[in-house]
Design a protein around this motif. Structure first.
Motif, PDB file in Angstrom:
ATOM      1  N   PRO A  36       0.839  -1.208   0.000  1.00 57.01           N
ATOM      2  CA  PRO A  36       0.000   0.000   0.000  1.00 57.01           C
ATOM      3  C   PRO A  36       0.868   1.250   0.000  1.00 57.01           C
ATOM      4  O   PRO A  36       2.005   1.226   0.471  1.00 57.01           O
ATOM      5  CB  PRO A  36      -0.776  -0.106   1.320  1.00 57.01           C
ATOM      6  N   PRO A  37       0.333   2.342  -0.520  1.00 54.06           N
ATOM      7  CA  PRO A  37       1.102   3.593  -0.529  1.00 54.06           C
ATOM      8  C   PRO A  37       1.317   4.126   0.886  1.00 54.06           C
ATOM      9  O   PRO A  37       0.557   3.828   1.806  1.00 54.06           O
ATOM     10  CB  PRO A  37       0.230   4.544  -1.352  1.00 54.06           C
ATOM     11  N   PHE A  38       2.343   4.924   1.032  1.00 57.27           N
ATOM     12  CA  PHE A  38       2.672   5.563   2.310  1.00 57.27           C
ATOM     13  C   PHE A  38       1.503   6.391   2.790  1.00 57.27           C
ATOM     14  O   PHE A  38       0.901   7.139   2.020  1.00 57.27           O
ATOM     15  CB  PHE A  38       3.907   6.458   2.106  1.00 57.27           C
ATOM     16  N   SER A  39       1.171   6.243   4.058  1.00 57.24           N
ATOM     17  CA  SER A  39       0.094   7.030   4.668  1.00 57.24           C
ATOM     18  C   SER A  39       0.290   6.983   6.174  1.00 57.24           C
ATOM     19  O   SER A  39      -0.248   6.115   6.855  1.00 57.24           O
ATOM     20  CB  SER A  39      -1.270   6.455   4.282  1.00 57.24           C
ATOM     21  N   ALA A  40       1.097   7.901   6.701  1.00 64.58           N
ATOM     22  CA  ALA A  40       1.410   7.911   8.132  1.00 64.58           C
ATOM     23  C   ALA A  40       0.134   8.133   8.939  1.00 64.58           C
ATOM     24  O   ALA A  40      -0.563   9.126   8.746  1.00 64.58           O
ATOM     25  CB  ALA A  40       2.436   8.989   8.438  1.00 64.58           C
ATOM     26  N   LYS A  41      -0.144   7.221   9.825  1.00 65.52           N
ATOM     27  CA  LYS A  41      -1.312   7.314  10.708  1.00 65.52           C
ATOM     28  C   LYS A  41      -0.830   7.837  12.062  1.00 65.52           C
ATOM     29  O   LYS A  41      -0.460   7.076  12.948  1.00 65.52           O
ATOM     30  CB  LYS A  41      -1.985   5.948  10.867  1.00 65.52           C
ATOM     31  N   MET A  42      -0.815   9.140  12.194  1.00 68.24           N
ATOM     32  CA  MET A  42      -0.235   9.774  13.374  1.00 68.24           C
ATOM     33  C   MET A  42      -0.923   9.348  14.664  1.00 68.24           C
ATOM     34  O   MET A  42      -0.273   9.213  15.696  1.00 68.24           O
ATOM     35  CB  MET A  42      -0.228  11.295  13.220  1.00 68.24           C
ATOM     36  N   GLU A  43      -2.225   9.085  14.596  1.00 73.03           N
ATOM     37  CA  GLU A  43      -2.924   8.649  15.804  1.00 73.03           C
ATOM     38  C   GLU A  43      -2.382   7.308  16.306  1.00 73.03           C
ATOM     39  O   GLU A  43      -2.340   7.053  17.511  1.00 73.03           O
ATOM     40  CB  GLU A  43      -4.444   8.594  15.575  1.00 73.03           C
ATOM     41  N   MET A  44      -1.920   6.464  15.389  1.00 69.56           N
ATOM     42  CA  MET A  44      -1.332   5.185  15.801  1.00 69.56           C
ATOM     43  C   MET A  44       0.014   5.408  16.485  1.00 69.56           C
ATOM     44  O   MET A  44       0.344   4.723  17.464  1.00 69.56           O
ATOM     45  CB  MET A  44      -1.177   4.254  14.600  1.00 69.56           C
ATOM     46  N   TYR A  45       0.787   6.356  15.993  1.00 68.90           N
ATOM     47  CA  TYR A  45       2.065   6.670  16.630  1.00 68.90           C
ATOM     48  C   TYR A  45       1.838   7.210  18.048  1.00 68.90           C
ATOM     49  O   TYR A  45       2.558   6.844  18.974  1.00 68.90           O
ATOM     50  CB  TYR A  45       2.864   7.674  15.796  1.00 68.90           C
ATOM     51  N   HIS A  46       0.835   8.059  18.202  1.00 70.48           N
ATOM     52  CA  HIS A  46       0.514   8.579  19.536  1.00 70.48           C
ATOM     53  C   HIS A  46       0.122   7.434  20.470  1.00 70.48           C
ATOM     54  O   HIS A  46       0.545   7.403  21.635  1.00 70.48           O
ATOM     55  CB  HIS A  46      -0.619   9.608  19.465  1.00 70.48           C
ATOM     56  N   ALA A  47      -0.692   6.512  19.980  1.00 68.29           N
ATOM     57  CA  ALA A  47      -1.133   5.377  20.805  1.00 68.29           C
ATOM     58  C   ALA A  47       0.053   4.495  21.199  1.00 68.29           C
ATOM     59  O   ALA A  47       0.156   4.071  22.353  1.00 68.29           O
ATOM     60  CB  ALA A  47      -2.192   4.568  20.062  1.00 68.29           C
TER      61      ALA A  47
END
Length: 153
Positions: A36-47
Motif C-alpha cells: 500500500p502507498p505511504f500514509s502515516a497514521k499519526m494517531e497510531m504513533y501517539h497510541a
C-alpha cells in the motif's frame, strides 16, 4: 551549524514547521511494488507512544528538523526477550552528508540498550545507500524481506 540528536514526542515531530515536507520526501522513498502507498497514521504513533513501546528520535540542524528514527520495542515471542527495531529511519536528502543518519542510528542503539534490548534491527531499502552503509558500521545482513501483492488496499 550544530547537529543534535534528541528524544522527541510524536507531538513535537509532527508539529515541526517542515514535517509535512519531510513526510512527502520520505513517501517518495518508501514505494514498495505491491505494498500500500505511504500514509502515516499519526494517531497510531501517539497510541504506541502512550504504551511505552515507541520512541522518536529527531535530528536537528540548529532548530530545524532534518531527520528522524522511530524505534519499536517489544518482546518477540520467538526469542522471549525485548527486541528493538527501527520502524522508520529518514534524513532529508540535502542533509545526508551531515552525519545525521549515523548519529540517529547510534542514538537508536543507545535507546535500545537502555531498554535492555540485546540488539537493534534496522531495515534498509534494497540497493539503497543505507544498505551499503550498515555493514560498514557494525551491522550484519541477516534477512531479506520480500513482498507479493495480494489485494488492493
Amino acid at each position: 551549524m550544530t547537529l543534535s540528536i534528541r528524544k522527541c514526542t510524536v507531538f513535537e515531530i509532527e508539529n515541526a514547521p517542515n514535517f509535512s515536507a519531510l513526510l512527502a520526501e520520505y513517501a517518495t522513498e518508501l514505494v514498495v511494488d505491491g505494498a500500500p502507498p505511504f500514509s502515516a497514521k499519526m494517531e497510531m504513533y501517539h497510541a504506541l507512544e502512550k504504551t511505552g513501546s515507541f520512541q522518536v528520535l529527531g535530528a536537528y540542524l540548529e532548530d530545524k528538523l532534518i531527520g528522524f528514527v522511530t524505534v519499536l520495542v517489544s518482546v518477540f515471542p520467538h526469542v522471549g526477550v525485548l527486541m528493538a527495531v527501527t520502524e522508520s529511519l529518514f534524513v532529508a536528502k540535502e542533509y545526508r552528508k551531515t552525519g545525521a543518519g549515523l548519529k540517529l542510528i547510534r542514538a537508536a542503539e543507545t535507546y535500545a540498550y537502555e531498554r535492555d534490548a540485546p540488539c537493534l534491527l534496522v531495515s534498509a531499502p534494497f540497493g539503497g545507500n543505507l544498505a551499503e552503509v550498515l555493514p560498514h558500521v557494525g551491522y550484519a545482513e541477516t534477512n531479506r524481506v520480500f513482498c507479493r501483492k495480494l489485494a488492493d488496499v
